[in-house]
Scaffold this active site. Structure first.
Site, PDB file in Angstrom:
ATOM      1  N   ASP A 107      27.684  -5.558  -1.970  1.00  0.00           N
ATOM      2  CA  ASP A 107      26.715  -5.540  -3.056  1.00  0.00           C
ATOM      3  C   ASP A 107      27.446  -5.131  -4.336  1.00  0.00           C
ATOM      4  O   ASP A 107      28.087  -4.083  -4.383  1.00  0.00           O
ATOM      5  CB  ASP A 107      25.608  -4.536  -2.722  1.00  0.00           C
ATOM      6  CG  ASP A 107      24.462  -4.559  -3.719  1.00  0.00           C
ATOM      7  OD1 ASP A 107      24.691  -4.869  -4.896  1.00  0.00           O
ATOM      8  OD2 ASP A 107      23.332  -4.226  -3.317  1.00  0.00           O
ATOM      9  N   ASP A 155      27.544 -14.110 -11.869  1.00  0.00           N
ATOM     10  CA  ASP A 155      26.781 -15.322 -11.563  1.00  0.00           C
ATOM     11  C   ASP A 155      26.095 -15.135 -10.215  1.00  0.00           C
ATOM     12  O   ASP A 155      26.148 -16.004  -9.345  1.00  0.00           O
ATOM     13  CB  ASP A 155      27.702 -16.545 -11.552  1.00  0.00           C
ATOM     14  CG  ASP A 155      26.930 -17.865 -11.500  1.00  0.00           C
ATOM     15  OD1 ASP A 155      25.726 -17.859 -11.818  1.00  0.00           O
ATOM     16  OD2 ASP A 155      27.541 -18.895 -11.136  1.00  0.00           O
TER      17      ASP A 155
END
Length: 303
Positions: free
Chosen positions: A170, A188
């Protein structure tokens, strides 16, 4: 991620045969999509339940990453609806999607970064470009979804290189606390609705700011309803003390936010134009036009 949508499935989608079973990392099914035969590569469904897979494809509820392949392209999609990345089978190194090309505007502020961190692997288009065009740069790609990593061998990423690495992590956790500094961070990270909410709050932007070296740059793909919100831009501007420029993407409805930690802001036009002339690669990589847009938007953001 682009907001462009692949054509809908031709109904009904029945009796999907497995064209290739047991291939490492993905299953492949053959079906008709928008009037043409395509192959759809899927990360293994839960417990290998093919009937559930058929039903989710038939209903349009399949939202995991999938790779759609026709005679020209391999496209990473969320389900079979939204295109995240696209690779030309004729030229796997080509940057096909317009918004990905525009994200390279960071090179006008950081032409030779020592370390790039990419949030969201997608189909690896930017990994391949930066690995090829920036031979002295190290690249760290962060991807939270194991399914994207399972499908990544389909996109011909660089093999045997010590200059790039891929981590299943993460990004919020990666940037929390201390860690290796970066010169460029490319964000992105998307889900089926657009930019991931976890990548949009002020605390996250501040953690990226603190990890960048002075003069370092964050590039964000603002896509989807959340990416269009004034709240996200406000959080980014607060985290970067107003040093933010927002650029339009001509195709797909995306916007690209460019934020710089410290350094000259607004950027000096002479320096931008000199770098743009050196980097110019034709209309698809129109660095001179991007330099003009960065200068205009940087001044506008200061007002």
């Amino acid at each position: 991620m682009s907001t462009a949508k692949p054509p809908p499935l031709d109904p009904p989608v029945d009796g999907l045969p497995l064209a290739e079973a047991g291939k490492p990392g993905w299953w492949t099914v053959q079906l008709r999509l928008g009037g043409r035969e395509v192959r759809v590569h899927l990360a293994d469904p839960p417990e290998g339940d093919l009937s559930r897979l058929r039903e989710s494809l038939r209903s349009g509820r399949y939202l995991r990453p999938a790779v759609i392949e026709d005679a020209e392209y391999r496209s990473l999609c969320f389900g079979l609806r939204y295109t995240q990345s696209q690779m030309s089978l004729r030229d796997p190194q080509e940057l096909v999607l317009t918004y990905l090309r525009k994200m390279l505007c960071f090179r006008l502020l950081q032409p030779q970064p020592a370390h790039i961190v990419m949030i969201g692997l997608g189909g690896g288009s930017l990994v391949k470009y930066c690995h090829r065009e920036l031979p002295k740069t190290r690249i760290t790609a962060l991807e939270i979804d194991p399914a994207v990593i399972q499908l990544s061998p389909l996109f011909e990423l660089p093999e045997g290189s010590t200059r790039w690495s891929l981590r299943c992590v993460d990004a919020v956790d990666h940037f929390r606390g201390q860690g290796e500094p970066a010169d460029v961070v490319i964000a992105d990270g998307c889900d089926e609705r657009g930019i991931a909410p976890a990548l949009c709050d002020e605390a996250f932007f501040a953690s990226v700011h603190d990890r960048l070296r002075p003069g370092g740059v964050l590039v964000v793909n603002l896509v989807g309803a959340l990416g269009r919100s004034a709240a996200v831009l406000g959080a980014l501007r607060r985290a970067f003390s107003g040093q933010v420029a927002v650029l339009k993407v001509e195709v797909g409805g995306n916007r690209i936010a460019l934020a710089q930690r410290e350094g000259d802001w607004p950027p000096r036009a002479a320096r931008l134009n000199k770098r743009a002339a050196m980097l110019y690669q034709g209309d698809e990589f129109d660095f001179p036009a991007w330099a003009d847009e960065i200068e205009r938007q940087a001044h506008r953001g200061r007002r």
